[in-house]
Scaffold this active site. Structure first.
Site, PDB file in Angstrom:
ATOM      1  N   ALA A 181      -3.662 -34.204  -1.302  1.00  0.00           N
ATOM      2  CA  ALA A 181      -4.275 -35.525  -1.457  1.00  0.00           C
ATOM      3  C   ALA A 181      -3.920 -36.373  -0.230  1.00  0.00           C
ATOM      4  CB  ALA A 181      -3.766 -36.194  -2.726  1.00  0.00           C
ATOM      5  N   LEU A 185      -1.845 -23.668 -14.882  1.00  0.00           N
ATOM      6  CA  LEU A 185      -1.086 -22.614 -15.546  1.00  0.00           C
ATOM      7  C   LEU A 185      -1.818 -21.268 -15.548  1.00  0.00           C
ATOM      8  CD1 LEU A 185       0.717 -24.621 -18.365  1.00  0.00           C
ATOM      9  CD2 LEU A 185       1.682 -23.665 -16.273  1.00  0.00           C
ATOM     10  N   CYS A 243       0.604 -32.315  -2.815  1.00  0.00           N
ATOM     11  CA  CYS A 243       1.317 -33.347  -2.074  1.00  0.00           C
ATOM     12  C   CYS A 243       2.692 -32.816  -1.678  1.00  0.00           C
ATOM     13  CB  CYS A 243       1.552 -34.571  -2.957  1.00  0.00           C
ATOM     14  SG  CYS A 243       0.071 -35.456  -3.379  1.00  0.00           S
ATOM     15  N   TYR A 281      -5.785 -41.486 -10.558  1.00  0.00           N
ATOM     16  CA  TYR A 281      -5.869 -42.225  -9.301  1.00  0.00           C
ATOM     17  C   TYR A 281      -7.145 -43.076  -9.298  1.00  0.00           C
ATOM     18  CZ  TYR A 281      -1.952 -39.256  -8.329  1.00  0.00           C
ATOM     19  OH  TYR A 281      -0.733 -38.633  -8.430  1.00  0.00           O
TER      20      TYR A 281
HETATM   21  C1  LIG Z   1       4.017 -30.062  -5.715  1.00  0.00           C
HETATM   22  C2  LIG Z   1       2.690 -30.384  -6.297  1.00  0.00           C
HETATM   23  C3  LIG Z   1       1.860 -31.282  -5.662  1.00  0.00           C
HETATM   24  C4  LIG Z   1       0.592 -31.570  -6.162  1.00  0.00           C
HETATM   25  N1  LIG Z   1      -0.255 -32.383  -5.464  1.00  0.00           N
HETATM   26  C5  LIG Z   1      -1.553 -32.507  -5.836  1.00  0.00           C
HETATM   27  C6  LIG Z   1      -2.500 -33.140  -5.005  1.00  0.00           C
HETATM   28  O1  LIG Z   1      -2.225 -33.519  -3.866  1.00  0.00           O
HETATM   29  N2  LIG Z   1      -3.756 -33.279  -5.497  1.00  0.00           N
HETATM   30  C7  LIG Z   1      -4.129 -32.802  -6.720  1.00  0.00           C
HETATM   31  O2  LIG Z   1      -5.289 -32.958  -7.106  1.00  0.00           O
HETATM   32  N3  LIG Z   1      -3.253 -32.148  -7.486  1.00  0.00           N
HETATM   33  C8  LIG Z   1      -1.992 -31.968  -7.074  1.00  0.00           C
HETATM   34  N4  LIG Z   1      -1.112 -31.227  -7.828  1.00  0.00           N
HETATM   35  C9  LIG Z   1      -1.631 -30.537  -9.019  1.00  0.00           C
HETATM   36  C10 LIG Z   1      -2.009 -29.106  -8.651  1.00  0.00           C
HETATM   37  O3  LIG Z   1      -3.013 -29.050  -7.646  1.00  0.00           O
HETATM   38  C11 LIG Z   1      -2.460 -28.306  -9.873  1.00  0.00           C
HETATM   39  O4  LIG Z   1      -3.633 -28.870 -10.373  1.00  0.00           O
HETATM   40  C12 LIG Z   1      -1.394 -28.291 -10.965  1.00  0.00           C
HETATM   41  O5  LIG Z   1      -0.108 -28.041 -10.438  1.00  0.00           O
HETATM   42  C13 LIG Z   1      -1.682 -27.204 -12.009  1.00  0.00           C
HETATM   43  O6  LIG Z   1      -1.794 -25.939 -11.373  1.00  0.00           O
HETATM   44  P1  LIG Z   1      -0.606 -24.852 -11.414  1.00  0.00           P
HETATM   45  O7  LIG Z   1      -0.302 -24.581 -12.881  1.00  0.00           O
HETATM   46  O8  LIG Z   1      -1.211 -23.651 -10.722  1.00  0.00           O
HETATM   47  O9  LIG Z   1       0.574 -25.398 -10.674  1.00  0.00           O
HETATM   48  C14 LIG Z   1       0.158 -30.960  -7.355  1.00  0.00           C
HETATM   49  C15 LIG Z   1       1.017 -30.083  -8.028  1.00  0.00           C
HETATM   50  C16 LIG Z   1       2.255 -29.766  -7.496  1.00  0.00           C
HETATM   51  C17 LIG Z   1       3.118 -28.756  -8.213  1.00  0.00           C
END
Ligand SMILES: Cc1cc2nc3c(=O)[nH]c(=O)nc-3n(C[C@H](O)[C@H](O)[C@H](O)COP(=O)(O)O)c2cc1C
Length: 373
Positions: free
Chosen positions: A58, A302, A26, A183
């Site tokens: 999303a 992560l 997002c 959600y």
């Molecule tokens: C800025 C931001 C926006 C996110 N928006 C969404 C989203 O739109 N839909 C979703 O399922 N997860 C969303 N997430 C979660 C990420 O897709 C991801 O699952 C989560 O950050 C863990 O992964 P990472 O450790 O690689 O950041 C968002 C995370 C971040 C940091």
């Protein structure tokens, strides 16, 4: 040397060039649900970064299903036209497959943008009534959502179908339904947020009924040759909450409805839960779901280092690895991973001067930078 992370993956009629996925993120920057030049910059830069799949954030199927006033939507012709402009730029300059995540925020809707501190909107900020399986607020200080009536469920199902038709008109390659992070669809799945006494609440079978109804309706409206996926929370991390056994049952049923993959995330059903965050802390859940269901699995959470991502694929924990924050930190993550793992990734002609293997004799930027430290 060939890198398993950089091998293609077929999902129905779509072949991802590698296993690296830009996770949906997002941006809280849309206007009345419509994308703008921020989305063009953000998605545009990631579209030329060499990933195997780029997920659009999303995207709400109704205005009331947005988390914030800045959330992307696909509920109006204006939303569709604005996104078409962004997609055209991504397609013109990049060749990454493009997916989108359709969502309804349920009781987490009508909130502030994260950088304003996560809290419900006040009436003066344009708060709107929220919808959920039961009239249970997210947390103290959050408004009580309306418990969805059967007419509401018809309307939301129809909104998912209408948005799917827009996604198809936009020519996107892959569609994902957000069934995670607290959600609306996750709220139906979880006994924490779903206290209904009708056919949509109570037993596991009943709690799965509405998300499965949406999946079936979307699958029918989405071309047979294109992949459909879901993102789930593999556990609520709470006593009495949604468990990995529930997740496995749901994925089996979703697969039977024509789902092609699942992305296994976790948490989000309440504001605060004891989540054991650590590098790769959701990988075991992904592996468990993959082993028990045989569906293609995308791991997330992560994972940020090339060899760590490579191990996920080699060990069979998952078929794809999604990353979010690693891409915010480094939109060229894939090029750097390819360099580290001895693989090749797509790169625009305009940027090839950074690579000595493509421009023999060129000065390699990174070793030069490291040597000069
Ligand atoms: C800025 C931001 C926006 C996110 N928006 C969404 C989203 O739109 N839909 C979703 O399922 N997860 C969303 N997430 C979660 C990420 O897709 C991801 O699952 C989560 O950050 C863990 O992964 P990472 O450790 O690689 O950041 C968002 C995370 C971040 C940091």
């Amino acid at each position: 040397m060939s890198s398993p992370l950089f091998t293609p993956l077929a999902l129905r009629g779509l072949t991802l060039p590698n296993r690296i996925v830009v996770s949906p993120m997002c941006q809280y920057s849309a206007e009345e649900g419509s994308a703008n030049d921020w989305h063009l910059l953000h998605l545009g830069s990631l579209a030329v970064g060499g990933a195997g799949l780029l997920m659009i954030e999303a995207t709400a199927v109704t205005a009331e299903g947005r988390i914030t006033h800045g959330c992307l939507g696909l509920y109006s012709d204006a939303n569709e036209a604005a996104l078409a402009h962004v997609i055209a730029a991504c397609r013109r300059f990049g060749n990454v497959p493009l997916g989108i995540q359709l969502a309804h925020a349920g009781r987490k809707a009508s909130a502030t943008r994260p950088w304003q501190g996560i809290r419900p909107l006040a009436a003066a900020e344009g708060a709107w009534p929220t919808l959920a399986p039961s009239a249970l607020p997210l947390d103290a200080g959050w408004p009580s959502p309306q418990a969805a009536s059967s007419a509401d469920l018809d309307r939301v199902t129809d909104a998912f179908v209408r948005a799917t038709e827009r996604v198809e008109r936009l020519g996107l390659d892959l569609l994902e339904l957000h069934c995670a992070h607290g959600y609306l669809l996750h709220e139906f799945l979880s006994p924490i947020a779903n206290h209904r006494g009708d056919a949509y609440g109570g037993s596991r079978e009943n709690r799965m009924r509405f998300p499965l109804r949406v999946i079936a309706a979307v699958r029918k409206a989405w071309p047979n040759g294109k992949p459909l996926g879901i993102r789930i929370s593999g556990t609520d991390w709470l006593e009495g909450g949604f468990t990995v056994e529930d997740a496995i049952a749901f994925v089996h049923a979703a697969k039977a409805e024509g789902c092609d993959y699942v992305c296994v995330s976790s948490g989000g059903i309440v504001a605060k839960a004891p989540i054991p965050t650590a590098p790769g802390y959701q990988l075991e859940l992904a592996e468990h779901v993959r082993r028990e269901t045989g569906i293609a699995v995308r791991a997330v959470g992560l994972v940020a280092a090339p060899r760590q991502a490579e191990r996920v694929i080699v060990s069979g924990q998952a078929d794809m690895v999604a990353m979010a924050r690693a891409f915010l930190d480094d939109p060229h993550w894939v090029w750097h991973a390819a360099e580290a793992l001895g693989a090749r990734a797509a790169m625009p002609l305009q940027y090839e001067r950074a690579r000595a293997d493509l421009w023999p004799g060129a000065t390699l930027v990174r070793p030069l930078r490291e040597a000069a430290e």
